[in-house]
Design a protein around this motif. Sequence first.
Motif, mmCIF file in Angstrom:
data_model
loop_
_atom_site.group_PDB
_atom_site.id
_atom_site.type_symbol
_atom_site.label_atom_id
_atom_site.label_comp_id
_atom_site.label_asym_id
_atom_site.label_seq_id
_atom_site.Cartn_x
_atom_site.Cartn_y
_atom_site.Cartn_z
ATOM 1 N N LEU A 427 0.831 -1.199 0.000
ATOM 2 C CA LEU A 427 0.000 0.000 0.000
ATOM 3 C C LEU A 427 0.874 1.260 0.000
ATOM 4 O O LEU A 427 0.587 2.223 -0.715
ATOM 5 C CB LEU A 427 -0.922 -0.003 1.220
ATOM 6 N N ASN A 428 1.943 1.240 0.779
ATOM 7 C CA ASN A 428 2.856 2.387 0.776
ATOM 8 C C ASN A 428 3.431 2.633 -0.611
ATOM 9 O O ASN A 428 3.546 3.770 -1.068
ATOM 10 C CB ASN A 428 3.989 2.158 1.772
ATOM 11 N N GLU A 429 3.805 1.560 -1.299
ATOM 12 C CA GLU A 429 4.344 1.716 -2.650
ATOM 13 C C GLU A 429 3.302 2.292 -3.601
ATOM 14 O O GLU A 429 3.620 3.118 -4.464
ATOM 15 C CB GLU A 429 4.845 0.374 -3.170
ATOM 16 N N ALA A 430 2.051 1.845 -3.451
ATOM 17 C CA ALA A 430 0.978 2.350 -4.308
ATOM 18 C C ALA A 430 0.785 3.854 -4.098
ATOM 19 O O ALA A 430 0.614 4.621 -5.060
ATOM 20 C CB ALA A 430 -0.318 1.600 -4.036
ATOM 21 N N LEU A 431 0.813 4.294 -2.830
ATOM 22 C CA LEU A 431 0.685 5.726 -2.542
ATOM 23 C C LEU A 431 1.877 6.510 -3.075
ATOM 24 O O LEU A 431 1.722 7.646 -3.569
ATOM 25 C CB LEU A 431 0.534 5.950 -1.034
ATOM 26 N N MET A 432 3.068 5.916 -3.001
ATOM 27 C CA MET A 432 4.253 6.590 -3.547
ATOM 28 C C MET A 432 4.153 6.734 -5.057
ATOM 29 O O MET A 432 4.498 7.787 -5.616
ATOM 30 C CB MET A 432 5.518 5.804 -3.173
ATOM 31 N N ASN A 433 3.698 5.694 -5.727
ATOM 32 C CA ASN A 433 3.505 5.782 -7.175
ATOM 33 C C ASN A 433 2.550 6.916 -7.511
ATOM 34 O O ASN A 433 2.801 7.711 -8.428
ATOM 35 C CB ASN A 433 2.937 4.457 -7.710
ATOM 36 N N HIS A 434 1.436 6.981 -6.783
ATOM 37 C CA HIS A 434 0.443 8.029 -7.031
ATOM 38 C C HIS A 434 1.055 9.414 -6.827
ATOM 39 O O HIS A 434 0.877 10.318 -7.665
ATOM 40 C CB HIS A 434 -0.751 7.838 -6.093
ATOM 41 N N TYR A 435 1.784 9.587 -5.713
ATOM 42 C CA TYR A 435 2.388 10.879 -5.401
ATOM 43 C C TYR A 435 3.375 11.313 -6.478
ATOM 44 O O TYR A 435 3.338 12.457 -6.962
ATOM 45 C CB TYR A 435 3.086 10.811 -4.043
ATOM 46 N N LEU A 436 4.260 10.420 -6.869
ATOM 47 C CA LEU A 436 5.283 10.770 -7.855
ATOM 48 C C LEU A 436 4.660 11.078 -9.213
ATOM 49 O O LEU A 436 5.107 11.997 -9.921
ATOM 50 C CB LEU A 436 6.306 9.639 -7.978
ATOM 51 N N LEU A 437 3.617 10.342 -9.574
ATOM 52 C CA LEU A 437 2.933 10.611 -10.844
ATOM 53 C C LEU A 437 2.222 11.959 -10.813
ATOM 54 O O LEU A 437 2.181 12.677 -11.821
ATOM 55 C CB LEU A 437 1.931 9.505 -11.159
ATOM 56 N N GLN A 438 1.661 12.312 -9.648
ATOM 57 C CA GLN A 438 0.933 13.575 -9.523
ATOM 58 C C GLN A 438 1.861 14.781 -9.629
ATOM 59 O O GLN A 438 1.483 15.818 -10.162
ATOM 60 C CB GLN A 438 0.195 13.623 -8.179
ATOM 61 N N ARG A 439 3.074 14.634 -9.114
ATOM 62 C CA ARG A 439 3.938 15.814 -9.028
ATOM 63 C C ARG A 439 4.828 16.023 -10.261
ATOM 64 O O ARG A 439 5.324 17.116 -10.470
ATOM 65 C CB ARG A 439 4.800 15.753 -7.764
ATOM 66 N N THR A 440 5.017 14.988 -11.061
ATOM 67 C CA THR A 440 5.929 15.156 -12.198
ATOM 68 C C THR A 440 5.218 15.818 -13.380
ATOM 69 O O THR A 440 4.078 15.492 -13.693
ATOM 70 C CB THR A 440 6.541 13.823 -12.635
ATOM 71 N N LYS A 441 5.881 16.766 -13.998
ATOM 72 C CA LYS A 441 5.366 17.414 -15.207
ATOM 73 C C LYS A 441 6.113 16.939 -16.453
ATOM 74 O O LYS A 441 5.771 17.290 -17.570
ATOM 75 C CB LYS A 441 5.523 18.955 -15.097
ATOM 76 N N ASN A 442 7.156 16.137 -16.213
ATOM 77 C CA ASN A 442 8.004 15.660 -17.300
ATOM 78 C C ASN A 442 7.378 14.410 -17.927
ATOM 79 O O ASN A 442 7.122 13.424 -17.235
ATOM 80 C CB ASN A 442 9.400 15.361 -16.739
ATOM 81 N N LYS A 443 7.143 14.462 -19.225
ATOM 82 C CA LYS A 443 6.471 13.358 -19.914
ATOM 83 C C LYS A 443 7.246 12.059 -19.783
ATOM 84 O O LYS A 443 6.676 10.995 -19.499
ATOM 85 C CB LYS A 443 6.267 13.708 -21.388
ATOM 86 N N ARG A 444 8.547 12.119 -19.973
ATOM 87 C CA ARG A 444 9.349 10.895 -19.922
ATOM 88 C C ARG A 444 9.404 10.325 -18.507
ATOM 89 O O ARG A 444 9.357 9.108 -18.327
ATOM 90 C CB ARG A 444 10.753 11.148 -20.464
ATOM 91 N N GLU A 445 9.482 11.208 -17.510
ATOM 92 C CA GLU A 445 9.435 10.728 -16.125
ATOM 93 C C GLU A 445 8.099 10.058 -15.844
ATOM 94 O O GLU A 445 8.033 9.018 -15.177
ATOM 95 C CB GLU A 445 9.639 11.892 -15.134
ATOM 96 N N ARG A 446 7.025 10.672 -16.343
ATOM 97 C CA ARG A 446 5.692 10.099 -16.135
ATOM 98 C C ARG A 446 5.597 8.712 -16.769
ATOM 99 O O ARG A 446 5.084 7.768 -16.159
ATOM 100 C CB ARG A 446 4.639 11.041 -16.719
ATOM 101 N N MET A 447 6.096 8.593 -17.975
ATOM 102 C CA MET A 447 6.088 7.292 -18.652
ATOM 103 C C MET A 447 6.932 6.282 -17.885
ATOM 104 O O MET A 447 6.557 5.115 -17.753
ATOM 105 C CB MET A 447 6.604 7.453 -20.090
ATOM 106 N N TYR A 448 8.057 6.736 -17.368
ATOM 107 C CA TYR A 448 8.952 5.858 -16.608
ATOM 108 C C TYR A 448 8.264 5.337 -15.348
ATOM 109 O O TYR A 448 8.340 4.147 -15.019
ATOM 110 C CB TYR A 448 10.219 6.641 -16.243
#
Length: 604
Positions: A427-448
């Motif tokens: 569950l912690n990993e799932a929340l981290m994934n959500h957080y990192l996806l929400q904050r990144t504006k970089n397309k390649r980072e988002r895809m990564y």
Amino acid sequence: MERAKRKRLPKREELEEKYTWDLTRIFPSIEAWEDAFKEVKASLPEVEKFKGRLGESAGNLLAALRFQDEISNKMGKVYTYAHLKHDEDTGNSTFQDLYDRAVSLDIELMSAFSFLIPEILAIPGERLEEFLQAEEELRLYRHYLDDLSRRRTHTLSPNEEYILAQVKELANSPSNIFSMLNNADLTFPMIHDEEGEEVELTKGRYIQFLQSKDRRVREEAFKTLYETYGKFKNTWAAAIQGEVKKNIFFARVRKFPSALEASLHRDHVPKEVYENLIETVHRNLDQMYRYVALRKKFLGVEELHMYDLYVPMVKEVEMRYSFDEAVDTVLKGLAPLGEEYLHLLQEGIKSRWIDVYENQGKRAGAYSSGTYGTPPYILLNYQDDLESLFTLSHELGHSMHSYYSRKYQPYIYARYSIFVAEVASTLNEALMNHYLLQRTKNKRERMYLINHHLEDFRTTVFRQTMFAEFEKWIHEQVERGEALNQEKLSRYYYDLNRKYFGDDIVVDREIAYEWTRIPHFYYNFYVYKYATGFSAATTLSQMILQEGKPAVDRYIQFLKMGGSDYPLNELKEAGVDMTSPEPIQKALDLFKNLLDQLEQLLEE
């Protein structure tokens, strides 16, 4: 000390104290550990005074259970200190000695108390209920006693149970043979790295090679590893057949219809949960085929091979985090779990729960450990990368589950079931994934990041379910009187890979030997719990993100329950019913949604 500044692997004494765990909170010194060891050892003869007397009165039963808790609690600290000291420097002979002695003493303790459960189960149910009504303080143990009563038809006489306790060490032979061959005797040839230099292939480096941008390196590592394992295929087959026969032996002796049902019985999990997992994943294999096709497209290869499954689909994205940056990021990512949860995390990190960096002789990998009355310690080998950040959040999930369980439950219920063990971490990993996806504006980072999450699904839901299906099959074969030779094992395993990965990948012949290197096949139907735990955690994380406080409150209550109820009931309290295929399907729906997002980003 930041990892990037190191020129060589440091010795233990060279590490900065703030990046090491504080084991003085268990024992201030080895001398204090020795005193506790002697105290436990000296207590063992006292166990005899309870033998044959548990059914005489409620007071006798209560006294025996309390004594077991007291001595087991002390033993837990003795063992935990020894194994943590051993793991921080496995080459230290003093710590090796502590650990070996702790293991031996723990076995002595289990043997000494081997009469307890058979004697309790010899007490008629009506008389046991009379004891519970007569002795108020005994009622603390009601769930424990009810759980034992479930085992009544599967428990033997005290003498027979004593024999089985002695046999357990012998019964570990298949696992020990696998471990010695896999970890001590097996060596791999040299391969060539990206610069054409000869480098040694090891199990630890294998995944690194599979993540290489150079396809030749990936192929060479893959083929070399499995050709090496394949040379011992008959030995591996003998070991795994011995393990399966051991599981079937104990299941039959205890009057279970199958080894699978014997394994599930401990957690009070019906066989349907296991079967639901496999059937639900089967119904969604088309999404895995979609992912495989997308991977093939991303990598731009005419043929996708098994050695192409671990290389990042999105290239030239480097996300680096020092340990202190990772801590800050994790605290922000786990903010949906509320202020109390974050405060406890901060206090734990500040008070040195975590052993952060690699040093000479330190055990590889990562884990959360500890026992009742100690901090929930974490071993890391932190590497300043995204994977290490996720590992940190994962192990903190385990540790917070342990913290809450030990704080809010008495000793007898402080240990939660393995069935729910991966929920808090994932569950912690799932929340981290959500957080990192929400904050990144970089397309390649988002895809990564999306690719990273999809890989979690592939390796934890699809792959572990494939392992679970293989494990179910090998036990069923032996239960029907069939032999498990290497040819049959390899053929079935190869066909399973074809089923799970589909037609857009070349299922290389070497993958047929993958079963030879999976230690979890010696854990007696363990792997399915990764997939069910991941599914439950994914569903709960979505509830937390969508509902907020009500879902958080249910989740924190779940963490506090420890082993005070059956795992399926505890998950229902949190809001997830694992007897239904629904949580697995919800998790796989998220997998589909992530695929949609990645395809859309690819087209932009």
